[in-house]
Design an enzyme around this catalytic site. Structure first.
Site, PDB file in Angstrom:
ATOM      1  N   CYS B  40       0.818  -1.204   0.000  1.00 14.67           N
ATOM      2  CA  CYS B  40       0.000   0.000   0.000  1.00 14.67           C
ATOM      3  C   CYS B  40       0.859   1.265   0.000  1.00 14.67           C
ATOM      4  CB  CYS B  40      -0.919  -0.052   1.214  1.00 14.67           C
ATOM      5  SG  CYS B  40      -1.631   1.524   1.703  1.00 14.67           S
ATOM      6  N   CYS B  43       0.269   3.924   2.794  1.00 19.01           N
ATOM      7  CA  CYS B  43       0.786   3.425   4.076  1.00 19.01           C
ATOM      8  C   CYS B  43       2.262   3.752   4.207  1.00 19.01           C
ATOM      9  CB  CYS B  43       0.626   1.906   4.184  1.00 19.01           C
ATOM     10  SG  CYS B  43      -1.059   1.321   4.102  1.00 19.01           S
TER      11      CYS B  43
END
Lengths: 486, 116
Positions: B40, B43
Site C-alpha cells: 500500500c 501506508c
C-alpha cells in the site's frame, strides 16, 4: 426429515466466475459461502483471492505488456522531439514486478472486503465434495471442517499443463503461474507453445529487452483467424523474436550453473541450446481432479472438464459449474463473470436468461495487438460456405507511426467477414495498436446485428486506426488490401 | 528528585507488536495502532509521519500491524481500507482515521492525545 442446510449456495473457487456468482447470490438474499484455496505451483508460487485472471493472468499480463510497449515507444519519443530520451536504458524487472505484485495484493484485499461486506462467508480452505450437499474443507494446517449446502457451484478454473515427455519437467520449467511472481528477470527465455499465453509472454519478455525464442509445434494461435495469426508471428519475428517451428523440446536438463539445456529435433537433425529459463505454455487443464466429482456423480470429459447444459447444470441436479472448468466455454474472465451473475439470478430471483456466447469480443495482447469478434475466416467458411460470405480487408499504418521510420507500413490489418444474404457482419478482426479499446465498441454493434452497409454509413473519427473499419472496401480475392495513394 | 523529574522530558515510543491484549487494551499510555500493508503506497508515506509525530509527543506509543501478517486481527477490527489508524485509551477506541491525512488534520489528531 429434511435437515436444513447451512448455506443456500456454496461456491468452490474464488476466481472471476465464483466471486461474481457468490456476490450476486448474496445480494439477492441467499446465504452464501465461498471457498478459495491456491495450491502452490510445482515451484512453490502461490497467491491470494481472485483466481487466475487477477493473480496469474489478465491483470499482470496486461501490466507487463504495457511495460514492454512503453520501452518500444522510446524511439518514437526521440523523433517526436524528446531527443534526450535514452533509447538503450535497461529495464528493471524488480521494480516492475514489485509494482505489479502490489497491485494484485490490493485487488486480493479488495475482493476479501467485498465478500465480507456482501455477507459471503469466505473459507481460505481446499474444498472437496463428500456428497451432493456436503463439502469437506481443509486448511493449510490440515484441519478439517464440514459444511452443508442446498446448491453447489464449481468454479475451480484451470492450471497450466506440462508436456509429459520430459523427466522432472515440473521442476525445470516455469509456467505463467510462476512468471508474474518471479523476483528476478528470467533472462534468455525459451517459450514453448503457440497459444496466446505463449505469444503474449514471449512478446513482453522480448519487449523489455530479453532474448526470446518461441518453440512452436505446428500453427500459431489455434482457433483464431490464421491469416491474422501468421501476421502476428511475422511482426514478432521482424521485431527480433526467434521462432523455432515444427518441433517440441526433446529434452530439458539443468546445467551446472542452473541454466537450462534444451534439445530438439527437426527433420532428424538434433539441435541444442542453453537458456536461462524455459517457460512452458502448451495448454491448461481443468482443476477438478481432487474434488471427488466422480464419486458424487458429476460427469466430466476425459480432460477433466465438467459437462454442463446451457443452464450450467451438471449431471447432478443441485450442482452447477461455470468458467474455465466447464467443457465448451471460452476461457475468458468476462464470460465467467456474466455467466455467474445470470446463474445467481436464475437460482435466487426466478430469472430465466441464459448466458450467450455469441459475438464475445476478445483481444490478444501480443506486441502487435489483435482484437476480434465473431467468426474467423476459417470458421465462417466451414459454417456457411466460401461462396456465402464476402471478406473485406485493409492494410493500414497508424498516423503516429510516421515519426519513427522503422515502423512497418504493412503490419496493421483490418478484416470484416460479411454474410452475403443478409449483409450482417459476422467476423471482425483488427490487428493494430490499442486493439482492446478499438474492438470493444464494435461488439455492441455486432450483437445488434449490424450490416456492412451500416458500417459503411458510419462516419469515422479522424485520424484514428479504428476508422479503417468503417472505410474498408477492398474485397479479398478481388482487390489488394493495401490502399494506393495517401 | 522533583527537579530531576522536571528535567527528564518524555518522548513517545514505537513498540514492537506482540500481543493485542497486553500491548493495546491493557496499555497504560494511549496507543496508536497503525494497520498497514506492504503493498500500500499511502501506508508507506503515512507510517514515517506517524513515527516522527509519536516521537515528538510525550505520551503515546505507536504499534504497527501488517494486515497480511495478522489477518485475524485485521478482520476483528473490520479493516476495509489501508491505512487505518486507531487511537486507544484505557482499552477503548477513542479516535480513528483512514487513508493519508493532510498535515493539519494529522496535527489535530495528535493534539487531542492527552500529554500525560
Amino acid at each position: 426429515m429434511d435437515v436444513e442446510k447451512q448455506y443456500d449456495l456454496f461456491v468452490i473457487g474464488g476466481g472471476s466466475g465464483g466471486l461474481a456468482c457468490a456476490k450476486q447470490a448474496a445480494k439477492l438474499g441467499a446465504k452464501v459461502a465461498l471457498a478459495d484455496f491456491v495450491k502452490p505451483s510445482p515451484l512453490g508460487t502461490k497467491w491470494g483471492l481472485g483466481g487466475t485472471c487477477v493473480n496469474v493472468g489478465c491483470i499482470p499480463k496486461k501490466l507487463m505488456h504495457f511495460a514492454a510497449t512503453l520501452g518500444e515507444l522510446r524511439h518514437d519519443q526521440v523523433e517526436a522531439g524528446w531527443v534526450d530520451t535514452q533509447v538503450d536504458s535497461k529495464h528493471n524487472w524488480e521494480k516492475m514486478v514489485e509494482n505489479v505484485n502490489n497491485h494484485i495484493r490490493k485487488l486480493n484485499f479488495g475482493y476479501k472486503n467485498q465478500l465480507m461486506r456482501g455477507d459471503v462467508k469466505y473459507y481460505n480452505k481446499l474444498a472437496e465434495l463428500i456428497d451432493a450437499n456436503t463439502i469437506k474443507l481443509t486448511d493449510n494446517k490440515g484441519q478439517i471442517e464440514t459444511v452443508t449446502a442446498k446448491n453447489i457451484l464449481i468454479a475451480v478454473g484451470g492450471r497450466p499443463s506440462y508436456p509429459d515427455n520430459i523427466p522432472n519437467i515440473q521442476k525445470l520449467v516455469i509456467t505463467s503461474d510462476d512468471l508474474f511472481w518471479l523476483q528476478e528477470n528470467p533472462g534468455k527465455t525459451l517459450v514453448v507453445g503457440a497459444s496466446y499465453v505463449a505469444l503474449e509472454c514471449g512478446g513482453f519478455l522480448h519487449g523489455i529487452g530479453n532474448e526470446v525464442a518461441i518453440m512452436v509445434r505446428s500453427i500459431l494461435l489455434r482457433g483464431f483467424d490464421q491469416e491474422i495469426a501468421e501476421k502476428i508471428g511475422l511482426y514478432m519475428e521482424e521485431k527480433g523474436i526467434r521462432f523455432i517451428r515444427g518441433c517440441v523440446p526433446d529434452m530439458i536438463e539443468a546445467t551446472e550453473d542452473n541454466k537450462r539445456k534444451v534439445t530438439w529435433i527437426i527433420n532428424g537433425q538434433k539441435y541444442e541450446e542453453i537458456f536461462d529459463t524455459v517457460l512452458v505454455a502448451t495448454g491448461r487443464v481443468s482443476d477438478t481432479q481432487k474434488l471427488n466429482l466422480e464419486k458424487v456423480g458429476v460427469n466430466m470429459n476425459k480432460n477433466g472438464k465438467i459437462l454442463c447444459s446451457a443452464d450450467d447444470k451438471t449431471s447432478v441436479p443441485n450442482i452447477f459449474a461455470i468458467g474455465d472448468c466447464v467443457e465448451g466455454r471460452p476461457e475468458l474472465t468476462p464470460t465467467a463473470i456474466k455467466c455467474g451473475q445470470l446463474l445467481a439470478n436464475r437460482l435466487f430471483n426466478k430469472a430465466t436468461e441464459l448466458m450467450s456466447y455469441e459475438f464475445v469480443a476478445t483481444t490478444v495482447f501480443t506486441p502487435l495487438e489483435y482484437g476480434c469478434i465473431g467468426y474467423s475466416e476459417e470458421d465462417a467458411i466451414k459454417k456457411f460456405g466460401e461462396d456465402k460470405i464476402t471478406v473485406y480487408h485493409s492494410i493500414f499504418k497508424p498516423l503516429e507511426w510516421n515519426y519513427f521510420e522503422m515502423h512497418s507500413g504493412e503490419s496493421c490489418f483490418a478484416k470484416l467477414i460479411v454474410l452475403n444474404d443478409n449483409r450482417r457482419v459476422i467476423g471482425f478482426h483488427y490487428l493494430g495498436p490499442h486493439a482492446g479499446e478499438v474492438t470493444q465498441g464494435y461488439a455492441v454493434a455486432m450483437k445488434m446485428g449490424v450490416t456492412k452497409e451500416q458500417f459503411d454509413s458510419t462516419v469515422g473519427i479522424h485520424p484514428t486506426c479504428s476508422e479503417e473499419l468503417v472505410q474498408v472496401t477492398a474485397v479479398k480475392g478481388i482487390d489488394e488490401a493495401q490502399k494506393e495513394g495517401c | 528528585m522533583f527537579r530531576l523529574n522536571k528535567l527528564i522530558k518524555s518522548f513517545g515510543s514505537i513498540q514492537n507488536f506482540t500481543n493485542w491484549e497486553q500491548d493495546v487494551l491493557k496499555a497504560s499510555k494511549p496507543v496508536i495502532v497503525d494497520f498497514y500493508a506492504t503493498w500500500c503506497g499511502p501506508c508507506k508515506r503515512l507510517t514515517p509521519l506517524l513515527e516522527q509525530k509519536v516521537k515528538d509527543h510525550p505520551n503515546v506509543t505507536l504499534i504497527k500491524i501488517d494486515i497480511d501478517q495478522h489477518e485475524q486481527l485485521a478482520n476483528l477490527n473490520n479493516i476495509e481500507v489501508v491505512p487505518t489508524v486507531f487511537l486507544f485509551q484505557n482499552g477503548k477506541k477513542v479516535n480513528n482515521f483512514t487513508g493519508m491525512l493532510p498535515p493539519d488534520q494529522l496535527n489535530k489528531f495528535f493534539d487531542q492525545i492527552p500529554k500525560q
